[in-house]
Write a protein that holds these residues in place. Structure first.
Motif, PDB file in Angstrom:
ATOM      1  N   ARG A  52       8.770  13.176  -2.004  1.00  0.00           N
ATOM      2  CA  ARG A  52       7.863  12.149  -1.496  1.00  0.00           C
ATOM      3  C   ARG A  52       6.433  12.685  -1.499  1.00  0.00           C
ATOM      4  N   THR A  53       5.521  11.977  -2.164  1.00  0.00           N
ATOM      5  CA  THR A  53       4.123  12.381  -2.189  1.00  0.00           C
ATOM      6  C   THR A  53       3.254  11.528  -1.282  1.00  0.00           C
ATOM      7  N   LEU A  54       3.799  10.426  -0.766  1.00  0.00           N
ATOM      8  CA  LEU A  54       3.067   9.608   0.196  1.00  0.00           C
ATOM      9  C   LEU A  54       3.060  10.302   1.556  1.00  0.00           C
ATOM     10  N   ASP A  55       1.905  10.323   2.198  1.00  0.00           N
ATOM     11  CA  ASP A  55       1.808  10.902   3.534  1.00  0.00           C
ATOM     12  C   ASP A  55       2.492  10.013   4.557  1.00  0.00           C
ATOM     13  N   ALA A  56       2.981  10.624   5.626  1.00  0.00           N
ATOM     14  CA  ALA A  56       3.529   9.854   6.736  1.00  0.00           C
ATOM     15  C   ALA A  56       2.427   9.013   7.366  1.00  0.00           C
ATOM     16  N   GLY A  57       2.798   7.831   7.858  1.00  0.00           N
ATOM     17  CA  GLY A  57       1.835   6.914   8.449  1.00  0.00           C
ATOM     18  C   GLY A  57       1.545   5.764   7.505  1.00  0.00           C
ATOM     19  N   THR A  58       0.489   5.025   7.798  1.00  0.00           N
ATOM     20  CA  THR A  58       0.117   3.857   7.015  1.00  0.00           C
ATOM     21  C   THR A  58      -0.989   4.212   6.035  1.00  0.00           C
ATOM     22  N   SER A  59      -0.781   3.858   4.789  1.00  0.00           N
ATOM     23  CA  SER A  59      -1.777   4.119   3.750  1.00  0.00           C
ATOM     24  C   SER A  59      -1.760   2.970   2.751  1.00  0.00           C
ATOM     25  N   THR A  60      -2.586   3.077   1.742  1.00  0.00           N
ATOM     26  CA  THR A  60      -2.656   2.062   0.704  1.00  0.00           C
ATOM     27  C   THR A  60      -2.288   2.689  -0.631  1.00  0.00           C
ATOM     28  N   LEU A  61      -1.321   2.098  -1.310  1.00  0.00           N
ATOM     29  CA  LEU A  61      -0.894   2.569  -2.618  1.00  0.00           C
ATOM     30  C   LEU A  61      -1.387   1.595  -3.681  1.00  0.00           C
ATOM     31  N   GLY A  62      -2.049   2.114  -4.706  1.00  0.00           N
ATOM     32  CA  GLY A  62      -2.469   1.269  -5.813  1.00  0.00           C
ATOM     33  C   GLY A  62      -1.311   1.058  -6.772  1.00  0.00           C
ATOM     34  N   VAL A  63      -0.859  -0.203  -6.890  1.00  0.00           N
ATOM     35  CA  VAL A  63       0.270  -0.529  -7.756  1.00  0.00           C
ATOM     36  C   VAL A  63      -0.258  -1.137  -9.051  1.00  0.00           C
ATOM     37  N   ALA A  64       0.038  -0.495 -10.171  1.00  0.00           N
ATOM     38  CA  ALA A  64      -0.404  -0.968 -11.482  1.00  0.00           C
ATOM     39  C   ALA A  64       0.542  -2.052 -11.975  1.00  0.00           C
ATOM     40  N   PHE A  65      -0.049  -3.164 -12.437  1.00  0.00           N
ATOM     41  CA  PHE A  65       0.768  -4.271 -12.953  1.00  0.00           C
ATOM     42  C   PHE A  65      -0.055  -5.077 -13.938  1.00  0.00           C
ATOM     43  N   GLU A  66       0.386  -5.117 -15.165  1.00  0.00           N
ATOM     44  CA  GLU A  66      -0.220  -5.910 -16.232  1.00  0.00           C
ATOM     45  C   GLU A  66      -1.731  -5.709 -16.321  1.00  0.00           C
ATOM     46  N   GLY A  67      -2.135  -4.436 -16.338  1.00  0.00           N
ATOM     47  CA  GLY A  67      -3.539  -4.109 -16.541  1.00  0.00           C
ATOM     48  C   GLY A  67      -4.406  -4.182 -15.304  1.00  0.00           C
ATOM     49  N   GLU A  68      -3.845  -4.545 -14.155  1.00  0.00           N
ATOM     50  CA  GLU A  68      -4.587  -4.605 -12.893  1.00  0.00           C
ATOM     51  C   GLU A  68      -3.954  -3.620 -11.913  1.00  0.00           C
ATOM     52  N   THR A  69      -4.733  -3.252 -10.897  1.00  0.00           N
ATOM     53  CA  THR A  69      -4.212  -2.421  -9.814  1.00  0.00           C
ATOM     54  C   THR A  69      -4.342  -3.191  -8.514  1.00  0.00           C
ATOM     55  N   TYR A  70      -3.243  -3.302  -7.790  1.00  0.00           N
ATOM     56  CA  TYR A  70      -3.193  -4.072  -6.550  1.00  0.00           C
ATOM     57  C   TYR A  70      -2.908  -3.127  -5.386  1.00  0.00           C
ATOM     58  N   ASP A  71      -3.705  -3.240  -4.326  1.00  0.00           N
ATOM     59  CA  ASP A  71      -3.511  -2.412  -3.142  1.00  0.00           C
ATOM     60  C   ASP A  71      -2.325  -2.927  -2.328  1.00  0.00           C
TER      61      ASP A  71
END
Length: 349
Positions: A52-71
């Motif tokens: 797991r590379t996500l830190d514990a707690g609440t964060s924002t992950l950039g999700v790549a989808f069809e050429g865009e990145t969504y938080d």
């Protein structure tokens, strides 16, 4: 959970219900962490070791989808980095957003107590922005928006997008792919229902609140689902909660092509889809809550409906005042019940 000051602010900023939906304005703190791109995927939960590379707690992950990145808002418990964890998608209602949905559901508190990852993404269909984080809706397949119009032809494919969310949270978060679940409120519940219909290879169970469907309403007869619009490849366990005084998605159904048939019929349809051989059996949970259960289903994919007498378009057990949406029961806690249900169901194969 929100402070007393935040709750008062939430109550004071609830807007009118409008024609079909309400806007819940909130002074809820935004996620503090800066967006991060999803790293190269780990085999998390897919038969190999994961980290797991996500830190514990609440964060924002950039999700790549069809050429865009969504938080995407992601909450991770403080758990060993190499242990694969369950994942719950928590989907906001129409005219709403992820930040407020996290407060309505309280699933992030469950995440910390039960070692669960919660991802709370945001729809991409915009309303007039009156909330701090915007007002958004999901592109539920073949179903109009609350305005009565259909999304544009180039609207984001949200079934495919939410698959991408699961894949990329998996890559960064070390997810057990047998234990992936979805819930959602209102329009988010309809979206979670669509995931069960179209992505049963991903989701083991769903638990919509005030939004269960079993395929889109038949345009020729809105009182029933259209044949062929919900044919999952695998059984998906279903739990749902609905107030009988819901004025947005009426328990008794209506003539709106985005809603249509009754909630009881939706539950019956899922029992048929899952080939449940016993039920419904009803139990009075309290003076106002009745539980209907269908069991002996394929691959133990049970179906459960909590009917809440005289409750509105609300999340049972939530301590947020949802104002014109109606009364919220405190006789049951939907969040706790759905996690108990999720934890007893996992995808096979």
């Amino acid at each position: 959970m929100p402070s007393t000051v935040q709750r008062r602010a939430l109550r004071s900023t609830v807007a009118g219900l409008g024609a079909l939906a309400t806007i819940l304005a909130a002074t809820v703190p935004a996620v503090a962490a800066a967006p991060s791109a999803a790293p190269a995927g780990h085999p998390a939960g897919k038969g190999g070791a994961c980290v797991r590379t996500l830190d514990a707690g609440t964060s924002t992950l950039g999700v790549a989808f069809e050429g865009e990145t969504y938080d995407v808002r992601v909450h991770v418990p403080d758990a060993p980095d190499h242990r694969a964890l369950p994942l719950v998608l928590d989907l906001h209602g129409s005219n709403n957003n992820a930040t407020l949905q996290a407060q309505i559901s309280g699933l992030e508190q469950v995440a910390d107590a039960e070692d669960v990852i919660v991802a709370t993404p945001t729809g991409d269909l915009a309303f007039e922005h009156t909330l701090p984080d915007g007002n958004w809706a999901w592109n539920v397949p073949d179903v109009p928006l609350t305005s009565g119009t259909f999304p544009p032809a180039d609207a984001r494919d949200d079934v495919a997008f939410l698959r991408a969310v699961v894949d990329q949270v998996d890559g960064a978060g070390c997810v057990d792919d047998r234990r992936v679940y979805a819930t959602g409120f209102s329009g988010g519940g309809r979206m979670a229902s669509a995931l069960a219909c179209e992505a049963s290879d991903v989701f083991a169970a769903i638990a919509p609140v005030a939004g269960l469907r079993a395929g889109r309403p038949d345009p020729a007869d809105l009182s029933r689902p259209e044949a062929g619009t919900c044919e999952p490849e695998n059984p998906v366990a279903v739990m749902t909660f609905h107030g009988t005084a819901d004025q947005v998605n009426p328990y008794q159904g209506n003539g709106d092509p985005r809603w249509g048939y009754t909630t009881q019929l939706a539950a019956h349809e899922w029992a048929d889809i899952n080939d449940c051989r016993v039920g419904p059996r009803s139990v009075a949970v309290s003076d106002e809550v009745t539980r209907y259960a269908w069991t002996k289903c394929d691959e133990h994919a049970d179906v459960v409906l909590y009917e809440v007498a005289d409750a509105g378009h609300t999340w049972p057990g939530s301590d947020l005042d949802m104002g014109p949406l109606g009364r919220t029961t405190q006789d049951i806690d939907a969040t706790a019940l759905m996690w108990d249900f999720f934890s007893s169901h996992q995808r096979r194969g």
